[in-house]
Scaffold this motif. Structure first.
Motif, PDB file in Angstrom:
ATOM      1  N   GLY B 147       0.757  -1.251   0.000  1.00 43.03           N
ATOM      2  CA  GLY B 147       0.000   0.000   0.000  1.00 43.03           C
ATOM      3  C   GLY B 147       0.784   1.295   0.000  1.00 43.03           C
ATOM      4  O   GLY B 147       0.233   2.332   0.317  1.00 43.03           O
ATOM      5  N   SER B 148       2.053   1.274  -0.382  1.00 42.96           N
ATOM      6  CA  SER B 148       2.795   2.537  -0.429  1.00 42.96           C
ATOM      7  C   SER B 148       2.157   3.521  -1.406  1.00 42.96           C
ATOM      8  O   SER B 148       2.109   4.719  -1.156  1.00 42.96           O
ATOM      9  CB  SER B 148       4.247   2.290  -0.831  1.00 42.96           C
ATOM     10  OG  SER B 148       4.930   1.657   0.211  1.00 42.96           O
ATOM     11  N   CYS B 149       1.664   2.988  -2.533  1.00 42.27           N
ATOM     12  CA  CYS B 149       1.067   3.876  -3.540  1.00 42.27           C
ATOM     13  C   CYS B 149      -0.248   4.441  -3.037  1.00 42.27           C
ATOM     14  O   CYS B 149      -0.531   5.625  -3.210  1.00 42.27           O
ATOM     15  CB  CYS B 149       0.870   3.125  -4.853  1.00 42.27           C
ATOM     16  SG  CYS B 149       0.011   1.554  -4.663  1.00 42.27           S
ATOM     17  N   ALA B 150      -1.061   3.603  -2.385  1.00 49.87           N
ATOM     18  CA  ALA B 150      -2.363   4.074  -1.913  1.00 49.87           C
ATOM     19  C   ALA B 150      -2.186   5.156  -0.860  1.00 49.87           C
ATOM     20  O   ALA B 150      -2.987   6.081  -0.768  1.00 49.87           O
ATOM     21  CB  ALA B 150      -3.172   2.913  -1.350  1.00 49.87           C
ATOM     22  N   ARG B 151      -1.104   5.055  -0.071  1.00 53.61           N
ATOM     23  CA  ARG B 151      -0.914   6.040   0.991  1.00 53.61           C
ATOM     24  C   ARG B 151      -0.539   7.402   0.439  1.00 53.61           C
ATOM     25  O   ARG B 151      -0.857   8.419   1.035  1.00 53.61           O
ATOM     26  CB  ARG B 151       0.143   5.561   1.982  1.00 53.61           C
ATOM     27  CG  ARG B 151      -0.447   4.647   3.057  1.00 53.61           C
ATOM     28  CD  ARG B 151       0.518   4.467   4.199  1.00 53.61           C
ATOM     29  NE  ARG B 151       1.680   3.695   3.813  1.00 53.61           N
ATOM     30  CZ  ARG B 151       1.684   2.361   3.758  1.00 53.61           C
ATOM     31  NH1 ARG B 151       0.610   1.684   4.071  1.00 53.61           N
ATOM     32  NH2 ARG B 151       2.765   1.718   3.395  1.00 53.61           N
ATOM     33  N   VAL B 152       0.157   7.450  -0.711  1.00 57.64           N
ATOM     34  CA  VAL B 152       0.522   8.764  -1.245  1.00 57.64           C
ATOM     35  C   VAL B 152      -0.558   9.327  -2.162  1.00 57.64           C
ATOM     36  O   VAL B 152      -0.510  10.493  -2.526  1.00 57.64           O
ATOM     37  CB  VAL B 152       1.865   8.735  -2.017  1.00 57.64           C
ATOM     38  CG1 VAL B 152       2.998   8.351  -1.086  1.00 57.64           C
ATOM     39  CG2 VAL B 152       1.798   7.811  -3.195  1.00 57.64           C
ATOM     40  N   CYS B 153      -1.544   8.512  -2.536  1.00 62.39           N
ATOM     41  CA  CYS B 153      -2.557   8.977  -3.485  1.00 62.39           C
ATOM     42  C   CYS B 153      -3.427  10.052  -2.839  1.00 62.39           C
ATOM     43  O   CYS B 153      -4.082   9.789  -1.831  1.00 62.39           O
ATOM     44  CB  CYS B 153      -3.435   7.818  -3.945  1.00 62.39           C
ATOM     45  SG  CYS B 153      -4.692   8.338  -5.125  1.00 62.39           S
ATOM     46  N   PRO B 154      -3.425  11.284  -3.400  1.00 61.44           N
ATOM     47  CA  PRO B 154      -4.204  12.335  -2.768  1.00 61.44           C
ATOM     48  C   PRO B 154      -5.708  12.186  -2.990  1.00 61.44           C
ATOM     49  O   PRO B 154      -6.501  12.838  -2.315  1.00 61.44           O
ATOM     50  CB  PRO B 154      -3.670  13.613  -3.431  1.00 61.44           C
ATOM     51  CG  PRO B 154      -3.122  13.167  -4.729  1.00 61.44           C
ATOM     52  CD  PRO B 154      -2.666  11.750  -4.558  1.00 61.44           C
ATOM     53  N   SER B 155      -6.112  11.342  -3.946  1.00 64.67           N
ATOM     54  CA  SER B 155      -7.539  11.272  -4.245  1.00 64.67           C
ATOM     55  C   SER B 155      -8.131   9.918  -3.874  1.00 64.67           C
ATOM     56  O   SER B 155      -9.274   9.647  -4.204  1.00 64.67           O
ATOM     57  CB  SER B 155      -7.767  11.554  -5.731  1.00 64.67           C
ATOM     58  OG  SER B 155      -7.120  10.583  -6.507  1.00 64.67           O
ATOM     59  N   GLY B 156      -7.375   9.081  -3.220  1.00 61.78           N
ATOM     60  CA  GLY B 156      -7.908   7.785  -2.791  1.00 61.78           C
ATOM     61  C   GLY B 156      -8.331   6.907  -3.941  1.00 61.78           C
ATOM     62  O   GLY B 156      -9.319   6.184  -3.852  1.00 61.78           O
ATOM     63  N   ALA B 157      -7.583   6.958  -5.054  1.00 58.26           N
ATOM     64  CA  ALA B 157      -8.001   6.219  -6.240  1.00 58.26           C
ATOM     65  C   ALA B 157      -7.454   4.793  -6.265  1.00 58.26           C
ATOM     66  O   ALA B 157      -7.807   4.022  -7.140  1.00 58.26           O
ATOM     67  CB  ALA B 157      -7.549   6.969  -7.495  1.00 58.26           C
ATOM     68  N   ILE B 158      -6.581   4.480  -5.322  1.00 61.85           N
ATOM     69  CA  ILE B 158      -5.942   3.162  -5.376  1.00 61.85           C
ATOM     70  C   ILE B 158      -6.543   2.236  -4.330  1.00 61.85           C
ATOM     71  O   ILE B 158      -6.652   2.588  -3.160  1.00 61.85           O
ATOM     72  CB  ILE B 158      -4.422   3.288  -5.188  1.00 61.85           C
ATOM     73  CG1 ILE B 158      -3.853   4.208  -6.268  1.00 61.85           C
ATOM     74  CG2 ILE B 158      -3.767   1.913  -5.252  1.00 61.85           C
ATOM     75  CD1 ILE B 158      -2.378   4.414  -6.185  1.00 61.85           C
ATOM     76  N   GLU B 159      -6.944   1.092  -4.798  1.00 66.61           N
ATOM     77  CA  GLU B 159      -7.591   0.123  -3.923  1.00 66.61           C
ATOM     78  C   GLU B 159      -6.755  -1.152  -3.959  1.00 66.61           C
ATOM     79  O   GLU B 159      -6.045  -1.413  -4.927  1.00 66.61           O
ATOM     80  CB  GLU B 159      -8.993  -0.151  -4.463  1.00 66.61           C
ATOM     81  CG  GLU B 159      -9.842  -1.002  -3.563  1.00 66.61           C
ATOM     82  CD  GLU B 159     -11.014  -1.607  -4.329  1.00 66.61           C
ATOM     83  OE1 GLU B 159     -11.657  -2.487  -3.773  1.00 66.61           O
ATOM     84  OE2 GLU B 159     -11.247  -1.224  -5.488  1.00 66.61           O
ATOM     85  N   PHE B 160      -6.846  -1.932  -2.904  1.00 62.68           N
ATOM     86  CA  PHE B 160      -6.138  -3.201  -2.914  1.00 62.68           C
ATOM     87  C   PHE B 160      -7.130  -4.343  -2.964  1.00 62.68           C
ATOM     88  O   PHE B 160      -8.020  -4.433  -2.131  1.00 62.68           O
ATOM     89  CB  PHE B 160      -5.223  -3.319  -1.697  1.00 62.68           C
ATOM     90  CG  PHE B 160      -3.933  -2.632  -1.948  1.00 62.68           C
ATOM     91  CD1 PHE B 160      -2.864  -3.324  -2.473  1.00 62.68           C
ATOM     92  CD2 PHE B 160      -3.819  -1.280  -1.749  1.00 62.68           C
ATOM     93  CE1 PHE B 160      -1.688  -2.685  -2.766  1.00 62.68           C
ATOM     94  CE2 PHE B 160      -2.647  -0.628  -2.043  1.00 62.68           C
ATOM     95  CZ  PHE B 160      -1.578  -1.333  -2.545  1.00 62.68           C
TER      96      PHE B 160
END
Lengths: 192, 294
Positions: B147-160
């Motif tokens: 989840g490193s990418c999801a944590r930096v995403c400012p718009s919450g677009a990344i889901e696991f």
């Protein structure tokens, strides 16, 4: 000469402004999330505290003392420090835009930094000469910078270490700050 | 109390205050920095998200660069076409719209399809996980799922989903923060209208890929045969060439590695989409070491 060394060691380690005197806690907790911003804040605080020591010393000894107005110290210092910071902000924007770009957003924050006020009042209480006051201001800000940088490093690590949910965020930060303060108590007998 | 005391006090403090005030007023006048009014207007136009996707330090910095240094006007991805048109109008330039780009994770090896080689119990962070014995996934190129990418995403677009990152294109604001965050460089910015992707980043040879993942590119060049220039090879990995459209969409079904997926413009490339024929049983059962901690 030795007295200046003692002032520096005393202000940086023994009586660290943040961890022993508990001054400047707001920026200590507020801008300690990222090392980059913490370094910016340190630079701005070092500059302002050193300069504010000089300005407030002059105010105390040239204006307030001759008129017997020592009791107006707090108000006068707040007034002068706040305007001084604003003045530095404007002057820096004009003459050193690069430096202003790096420190600019921290300067208004410093107006409300009680460490700056603390160093001004302590200079008077400890009856320092002008040069000693400036050295003390510089050393105190170095102590602030040291505490802030150590704390930021710890916080960055702790954020990655995934603390239990109840401790996440400010809670673990306050616990860390308390432990760091305890650690600095170890310097207590370094300078008598 | 003597009235003189009050007068002296108010005079002195008032005097100090007046001096400071005058000094400030004079400074404001003589040390004023002339700021281009256009910069301020530009700052108003920009969305103020300060995402840094344009490559500048923030919206204010980009506004300055556009007005004073003639930076390209089409760099603001979150603003989209509306902002682009406003900037173009303000700068008197033609709006040359660049198509919105969205992030796509070039890995579909979820915890069922890509086994883990060891149990990682450390800090839940991809960079940290990748630093321990090259990551806990058998595939040394795949998504670690911490989840490193999801944590930096400012718009919450990344889901696991099942331990693999999925970007929702309609939420993505094209800031590229995740691209920089991924320690395995799995995330690419692709034009939003392109729907066919090679969701594998493994540069290994076919047999190694097959062992490590059920949805990996084995370098068979089938896509090049079927869809021509829309794909290109880099070693043993097929890459999508987004400049050329895929004419033969049969490739999605034919890809032996099942790593070419088609997803709608607003649909995330989910691992489910990698199996267009769900009736076909998977030939290689996932290894039993998949209790990855995500």
């Amino acid at each position: 000469m030795i007295s200046y060394v003692l002032i520096v060691i005393g202000a940086v380690l023994v009586n660290n402004f943040v961890l022993t005197r508990f001054l400047g806690i707001c920026p200590f907790l507020g801008v300690s999330k990222k090392l980059g911003t913490a370094l910016g804040m340190c630079g701005a605080v070092i500059f302002v505290m050193t300069a504010a020591s000089a300005v407030t010393w002059a105010l105390q000894h040239k204006i307030l003392n001759p008129l017997g107005l020592g009791y107006m110290q707090t108000i006068a210092f707040i007034l002068v420090i706040a305007s001084f910071v604003q003045l530095v902000d404007i002057a820096m924007k004009k003459s050193a835009p690069k430096l202003h770009g790096a420190l600019g957003i921290f300067l208004p924050l410093i107006t409300t930094n009680c460490a700056v006020m603390g160093v001004a009042v302590l200079n008077v209480q400890l009856k320092y000469s002008f040069i000693k006051a400036v050295v003390f201001g510089f050393a105190a800000s170095l102590g602030f910078a040291l505490a802030l940088i150590i704390f930021t490093g710890l916080r960055e690590k702790i954020d990655r270490a995934n603390p239990p949910r109840a401790f996440q965020g400010v809670a673990i930060a306050l616990v860390t700050a308390g432990l760091l303060s305890l650690a600095f108590m170890g310097f207590a007998t370094l300078v008598k | 109390m003597d009235i003189n005391n009050i007068l002296i006090t108010s005079g002195a403090i008032g005097g100090v205050g007046l001096t400071c005030g005058t000094a400030l007023a004079l400074a404001a006048k003589f040390l004023a920095v002339k700021e281009d009014p256009r910069v301020e207007a530009m700052d108003e136009i920009l969305p103020g998200a300060n995402c840094g996707g344009c490559g500048f330090a923030g919206c204010a910095d980009y506004a300055k660069a556009v007005v004073l240094d003639g930076a390209a006007i089409n760099l603001c991805a979150p603003g989209g076409n509306e902002v682009l048109e406003l900037i173009a109008e303000a700068m008197g330039q033609e709006a040359s719209a660049e198509e919105k780009r969205v992030a796509v994770v070039m890995c579909a090896g979820d915890s069922e399809k890509a086994p883990r080689k060891h149990l990682y119990n450390g800090v839940a962070d991809c960079t940290a996980a990748a630093a321990v014995a090259g990551g806990d996934k058998l595939c040394k190129y795949g998504c670690l799922g911490y989840g490193s990418c999801a944590r930096v995403c400012p718009s919450g677009a990344i889901e696991f989903k099942n331990g693999v990152a999925i970007v929702h294109p309609d939420l993505c604001i094209s800031c590229s923060a995740c691209v920089r965050a991924c320690p395995r460089n799995l995330i690419k910015m692709v034009p939003v209208s392109k729907t066919i992707h090679v969701v594998c980043s493994s540069k290994d040879k076919g047999p190694i890929v097959k062992k490590a993942c059920q949805v990996g590119c084995i370098g068979c060049r089938m896509c090049l045969k079927l869809a021509g220039d829309a794909f290109e090879m880099e070693g043993f990995l097929a890459l999508r060439n987004y400049d050329i459209p895929v004419e033969n969409e049969l490739i999605v079904e034919k890809c032996p590695g099942k790593c070419i997926v088609k997803c709608g413009a607003s649909e995330a490339p989910s691992p489910e989409a990698t199996e267009p024929t769900p009736s076909e049983p998977s030939t290689e059962p996932a290894e039993a070491t998949t209790e990855g901690q995500t």
